[in-house]
Structures are given as structure tokens and as C-alpha cells.
Design a protein around this motif. Structure first.
Motif, PDB file in Angstrom:
ATOM      1  N   UNK A   1       0.815  -1.207   0.000  1.00 11.03           N
ATOM      2  CA  UNK A   1       0.000   0.000   0.000  1.00 11.03           C
ATOM      3  C   UNK A   1       0.855   1.266   0.000  1.00 11.03           C
ATOM      4  N   UNK A   2       1.997   1.208   0.695  1.00 10.82           N
ATOM      5  CA  UNK A   2       2.878   2.383   0.783  1.00 10.82           C
ATOM      6  C   UNK A   2       3.899   2.419  -0.343  1.00 10.82           C
ATOM      7  N   UNK A   3       3.873   1.399  -1.225  1.00 12.18           N
ATOM      8  CA  UNK A   3       4.875   1.285  -2.299  1.00 12.18           C
ATOM      9  C   UNK A   3       6.285   1.366  -1.721  1.00 12.18           C
ATOM     10  N   UNK A   4       6.482   0.759  -0.566  1.00  6.11           N
ATOM     11  CA  UNK A   4       7.764   0.843   0.135  1.00  6.11           C
ATOM     12  C   UNK A   4       8.829   0.017  -0.589  1.00  6.11           C
ATOM     13  N   UNK A   5      10.009   0.591  -0.741  1.00  8.20           N
ATOM     14  CA  UNK A   5      11.128  -0.123  -1.362  1.00  8.20           C
ATOM     15  C   UNK A   5      12.429   0.525  -0.907  1.00  8.20           C
ATOM     16  N   UNK A   6      13.505  -0.243  -1.037  1.00  8.05           N
ATOM     17  CA  UNK A   6      14.827   0.269  -0.680  1.00  8.05           C
ATOM     18  C   UNK A   6      15.837  -0.299  -1.667  1.00  8.05           C
ATOM     19  N   UNK A   7      16.945   0.417  -1.857  1.00  8.55           N
ATOM     20  CA  UNK A   7      17.942  -0.037  -2.818  1.00  8.55           C
ATOM     21  C   UNK A   7      19.312   0.517  -2.448  1.00  8.55           C
ATOM     22  N   UNK A   8      20.328  -0.140  -2.981  1.00  5.06           N
ATOM     23  CA  UNK A   8      21.710   0.276  -2.753  1.00  5.06           C
ATOM     24  C   UNK A   8      22.053   1.436  -3.665  1.00  5.06           C
ATOM     25  N   UNK A   9      22.701   2.462  -3.121  1.00  2.00           N
ATOM     26  CA  UNK A   9      23.143   3.599  -3.922  1.00  2.00           C
ATOM     27  C   UNK A   9      24.410   3.268  -4.703  1.00  2.00           C
ATOM     28  N   UNK A  10      25.059   2.152  -4.344  1.00  2.00           N
ATOM     29  CA  UNK A  10      26.308   1.777  -5.020  1.00  2.00           C
ATOM     30  C   UNK A  10      26.043   1.032  -6.325  1.00  2.00           C
TER      31      UNK A  10
ATOM     32  N   UNK B   1      22.591  -0.100  -7.183  1.00  6.81           N
ATOM     33  CA  UNK B   1      21.187  -0.033  -7.562  1.00  6.81           C
ATOM     34  C   UNK B   1      20.380  -1.278  -7.234  1.00  6.81           C
ATOM     35  N   UNK B   2      21.015  -2.286  -6.609  1.00  2.00           N
ATOM     36  CA  UNK B   2      20.299  -3.519  -6.290  1.00  2.00           C
ATOM     37  C   UNK B   2      19.304  -3.280  -5.154  1.00  2.00           C
ATOM     38  N   UNK B   3      18.196  -4.031  -5.204  1.00  2.74           N
ATOM     39  CA  UNK B   3      17.163  -3.881  -4.180  1.00  2.74           C
ATOM     40  C   UNK B   3      17.684  -4.345  -2.824  1.00  2.74           C
ATOM     41  N   UNK B   4      17.322  -3.620  -1.794  1.00  2.00           N
ATOM     42  CA  UNK B   4      17.659  -3.973  -0.417  1.00  2.00           C
ATOM     43  C   UNK B   4      16.360  -4.371   0.281  1.00  2.00           C
ATOM     44  N   UNK B   5      16.393  -5.475   0.987  1.00  2.00           N
ATOM     45  CA  UNK B   5      15.176  -5.991   1.617  1.00  2.00           C
ATOM     46  C   UNK B   5      14.735  -5.112   2.785  1.00  2.00           C
TER      47      UNK B   5
END
Length: 529
Positions: A453-462, A464-468
Motif C-alpha cells: 500500500x505504501x509502495x515501500x522499497x529500498x535499494x543500494x546507492x552503489x 542499484x540492487x534492491x535492499x530488503x
């Protein structure tokens, strides 16, 4: 050259399923040697007792076979199998004294009285109860009754003794005493003991070999030292004692990276840059002054455990973001004249997504729908009216059917909600959002739904891979939630280490952690076999 031990029991691809379709054992194969103390260890429902009962003749396998001394056990009559069982409930005869309970099996075999007396008294000496021969068993303590049950099983001189959680009914002090007694008895009589328990300490204390089971399958077989120091997977590492498991990457043989630092270890045979799990036991970590630490952190908590302190040290705080969830209890609009109902939710929209809006997306975002009030058959939404600009602010959307049944809801356009961590080189994003009370209450996996619902996501700035996102926190009770605005926080993984130490530390104290290369155990990630 040491004499090779003889295999006394062989489980060959044992499968056990029951009439309800439940598969309890899934192709278990296991060799057990003479004079071994083997423990089947695992959580409730893992299949360990079922395997024991198949060996004891109480159950038949659905597939596979069991060999006893090289012969298929189904071809050996029960009275010739030389296998006895001791259960958690000792099943002593209350109308018989201690002597007659132990002698019962020999009496059935019609052994001579002098032979019976000789064997019974030997067993009583073995279990240190020779002065209790003519006491009523109901007068004895739990530990004494347990010894009588073991003596009754051993007096028939079996080659194998099966013990199904025999210490489960005892208090902690007596249980520890009986662990030592059982190991002593096994060494004295020199036969194979197969012991079932879910108690890790019990297994580590008593066994020559541990068989760790989970969900009907064997996870690992080894000595207590091997199982504890070199677990093969995350389940074994977590089930056998306390442990710390950290995400890592094998850079090359004997060099692993975790928490963005490189550490020497004792691990070979992994692919270059293979993702792995790193295991460090609490007793292998030492707390030192912060400047001396290989890792640096903050003491979060400390519990006194008698012989040591269980200390939690946080070395990394996960990157987190907090958003607002507005919960409403909107009722559908009822057009009684036309016999129609229509409903829609207020919703939030990222300012960057406004340009991509069309009627279909607006209907989806608002979960807008209309239906016949009597038949509940769906009715098409004919018009969607809105004037939403790519600027933060409050807007409205009106949905209507061909008959003019309409509803207007609020839309909040917000700037991108992002948090960037320069320290950990990662970014996390989430949106404020609207939901109905019933959406929250009917959710089966609320943490997952909140992320969606919040479209929550995270990723590495180095790279670009997704972070859990590993943690979702909120300040409401889903079952009793009422309309209002609530905080929801999403976080990536932080790192906390459990440390066993004899020194007391203050909560909030800045400290360092040190360990040796041999204290690092590396495991393959689950699913990489």
C-alpha cells in the motif's frame, strides 16, 4: 588401526504419510552403529518420534525399509528384535513393587528365579536403587521412576534402547542429573541408545552423534562439536544454541566480507563473490574498548544469566522511513431512486506520477466501484472527473455512473518521500496512503500489505540492487483499529550481535567487538545447494 564399528540399524529412504495426507517423513536415510548414543533432535512435529516408533514396531513406513543387524526388520518377530523402548510416561505397574516391575519381562520369558534375581539386582545397582527393591513405585520420585523404567527395559538385555523424550516430565535440576545418569548407564551396558528430544542442550551433553531433523527431513548428522561449530544451514545454526547470523560475501578462499568490512576466516570452496551466511556464536565475541574493535557498536541491553551476561550490541541501525496511514470508514453512496451504490477511497499520489495519470489508473488507485443495490451486479463507472496538477496539495476526484450515481473523494499529492543513508549507501522510499478500516482488519499478511500500500522499497546507492525491508512497525491494533491517522515505519536490516560476557556494561555504552578467524563459520545461503 581402529576396528570399524558395525552398523546395527539402517533406515533406507523412509517415507511415512498418514490417511489425512500429511507426510511426516520424506525419504529419511540414516545409519546407526553399535554402542552409539544417537540423538534425534528437532522441533515438535519434525518426524523424530515417528522415526523412533517405526523402529520400535509401533508404526509401519509408507515407503522404504529398516534393516536391523542387516535383516529387514519386518521379517524379524517383535519378540526377537532385541529393541526396547522407554517413553516419557514410564508406564510402571502401580500394583507391583520396584523389583517386580523390573522383573516383569523376565517373568514372562519364564527365566529361572535365581537368574531373574541376579539380573534385577544388577539393574538396581546400575541405577543406584538397590535399597528400593521392595518399595511401591508410586512412592518414588519422578527421577526414581524414570530409572526403574530404564532398568526394566535394560534387564532384557536389548541391543538397542529407544528413549522417547524420557526426561520431559522432570524438573530442570533432576533433568540435568538424569542426563549424566543416562550417559553413564549407556557406557556401562555398552549398547546402542537412540534418544529423541527437542532440547538442544540435552543433545549436546549426552550424544555421540546428533541427527538434526526438520519438517520430516534430516538437516545434518554429526558429533555435538561438529553440529555446534559447523552448522550446514541457517535452521541448524539457529536451532542448536544461540547464534548470530549475518549476510556476507565470500571474496576468495579464507576471506569474507560482512558489514562492508573484510575479515579473515577459515572457509574454502565457495565461488568468488558468492553471497553467504556468516555465523558467529555469542561466546566467540569479546567486548573491548571501541577504538580496539573490529566492529563498533552500542550496548542496547544486558541480561544477567547467572554465569554470564547476555549482552546485545547494535553495530548498525537500519535505514528507516515513517509515513502516515489515514484510515477511514467510508460508506458507499446509495442512489435509492436508481437502485445503485458507488464507493471509492481517498488516496495519495506521488507528485512525479501525476503526469502518467489516466482514468483507469485513478479508478484503480481509488478502488472505485459501483453495483446494483439489489442484485449486487457490477455497474460501469462512466465518468471520472479530476483536475490534479503535478504540485503538492489537496485535490478531489468524482466518479459517476451513467445514471448519475456519484461519489467524490480526496486526493493528496505529495513530494517523494525518501530517506538516504550516506553511511550505509542505501535509500528507502515509501508513500503516505489511505485505507479503510475493513482493509486493515481483513488483511491476512498485514506487514506485506502495508509495504504494498505504501509502495515501500529500498535499494543500494552503489549498485542499484534492491535492499530488503526487514521490519515494519506501526502504532495500532489491527483488530480494533478506528478511523484516524497512524504512523507506519519501514526499515532495512540493522545488525545486532548477542554476546556472552562476564562483565557488566551500561545500556548506551559505546564498545567494540573482536573475534578470531576460526570463530567465523561460513554457510551457503538457503536455496543455493
Amino acid at each position: 588401526m581402529a576396528e570399524e564399528k558395525k552398523k546395527i540399524i539402517q533406515f533406507k529412504n523412509i517415507v511415512k504419510s498418514f490417511e489425512d495426507g500429511q507426510v511426516v517423513l520424506k525419504g529419511v536415510s540414516l545409519d546407526i552403529y553399535e554402542n552409539e548414543f544417537v540423538t534425534l533432535l528437532g522441533p515438535s512435529g519434525c518426524g523424530k518420534t515417528t522415526l523412533l516408533r517405526i523402529l520400535g514396531g509401533f508404526l509401519q513406513p509408507s515407503e522404504g525399509k529398516v534393516l536391523f543387524d542387516g535383516e529387514d526388520i519386518v521379517n524379524i518377530p517383535p519378540y526377537k528384535r532385541e529393541i526396547n523402548t522407554v517413553f516419557q510416561k514410564y508406564a510402571l505397574f502401580p500394583h507391583m513393587d520396584v523389583y517386580d516391575n523390573i522383573a516383569f519381562g523376565l517373568t514372562l520369558k519364564k527365566e529361572p528365579k535365581d537368574v531373574i534375581e541376579q539380573k534385577v539386582m544388577r539393574m538396581l545397582r546400575l541405577v543406584s536403587l538397590e535399597d528400593y527393591a521392595h518399595r511401591n513405585v508410586t512412592e518414588l520420585s519422578g527421577g526414581q521412576q524414570q530409572r526403574i523404567a530404564i532398568a526394566r527395559a535394560l534387564v532384557n538385555e536389548p541391543n538397542v534402547l529407544l528413549l522417547d523424550e524420557p526426561l520431559g516430565a522432570l524438573d530442570l535440576k533432576l533433568r540435568k542429573e538424569m542426563q549424566q545418569e543416562l550417559k553413564y548407564i549407556q557406557q556401562e551396558v555398552g549398547i546402542t541408545f537412540i534418544f529423541v528430544t527437542h532440547d538442544q542442550e540435552e543433545a549436546l551433553t549426552m550424544s555421540d552423534k546428533i541427527v538434526v531433523m526438520n519438517a520430516g527431513e534430516i538437516q545434518q548428522i554429526g558429533t555435538p562439536t561438529e553440529i555446534y561449530r559447523n552448522p550446514v544451514n541457517e535452521f541448524v545454526a539457529k536451532f542448536i544454541g544461540e547464534t548470530n547470523i549475518i549476510d556476507g560475501v565470500m571474496l576468495e578462499d579464507d576471506l569474507v566480507m560482512f558489514e562492508d568490512k573484510k575479515f579473515a576466516c577459515r572457509a574454502r570452496g565457495y565461488n568468488k563473490n558468492e553471497k553467504v551466511d556468516v555465523v558467529i556464536r555469542p561466546e566467540h565475541l569479546d567486548i573491548v574498548p571501541r577504538a580496539e574493535g573490529m566492529l563498533k557498536g552500542t550496548v542496547k541491553s544486558q541480561l544477567f544469566k547467572g554465569m554470564h551476561y547476555e549482552t546485545m550490541v547494535e553495530t548498525r541501525v537500519g535505514t528507516s522511513i515513517t509515513v502516515k496511514m489515514q484510515v477511514s470508514q467510508d460508506r458507499p453512496v446509495y442512489n435509492e431512486e436508481k437502485g445503485e451504490k458507488i464507493s471509492a477511497n481517498a488516496f495519495l499520489l506521488d507528485v512525479e506520477d501525476v503526469e502518467e495519470l489516466d482514468d483507469a489508473k485513478v479508478v484503480a488507485l481509488a478502488s472505485a466501484e459501483a453495483w446494483d443495490a439489489e442484485t449486487e451486479e457490477p455497474i460501469s463507472i462512466k465518468t471520472v472527473e479530476y483536475d490534479i496538477k503535478p504540485e503538492t496539495g489537496n485535490y478531489t476526484v468524482t466518479f459517476a455512473t451513467a445514471n448519475g450515481t456519484s461519489i467524490t473523494v480526496k486526493v493528496l499529492v505529495v513530494a517523494q518521500n525518501r530517506v538516504e543513508s550516506k553511511v550505509y549507501q542505501e535509500e528507502i522510499y515509501a508513500m503516505n496512503f489511505f485505507k479503510k478500516v475493513e482493509d486493515i482488519q481483513e488483511s491476512i499478511a498485514l506487514d506485506t500489505d502495508l509495504e504494498t500500500w505504501a509502495s515501500a522499497s529500498a535499494w543500494s546507492l552503489e549498485d542499484g540492487e534492491q535492499v530488503e525491508i526487514t521490519d515494519v512497525k506501526y502504532d495500532f491494533d489491527p483488530e480494533t483499529i478506528t478511523p484516524g491517522v497512524y504512523d507506519v515505519t519501514f526499515s532495512t536490516e540493522g545488525y545486532e550481535y548477542k554476546v556472552s560476557t562476564t562483565h557488566a556494561f551500561e545500556e548506551g555504552e559505546q564498545v567494540g567487538l573482536v573475534f578470531r578467524p576460526e570463530d567465523i563459520h561460513v554457510m551457503k545461503k538457503e536455496g543455493q545447494w
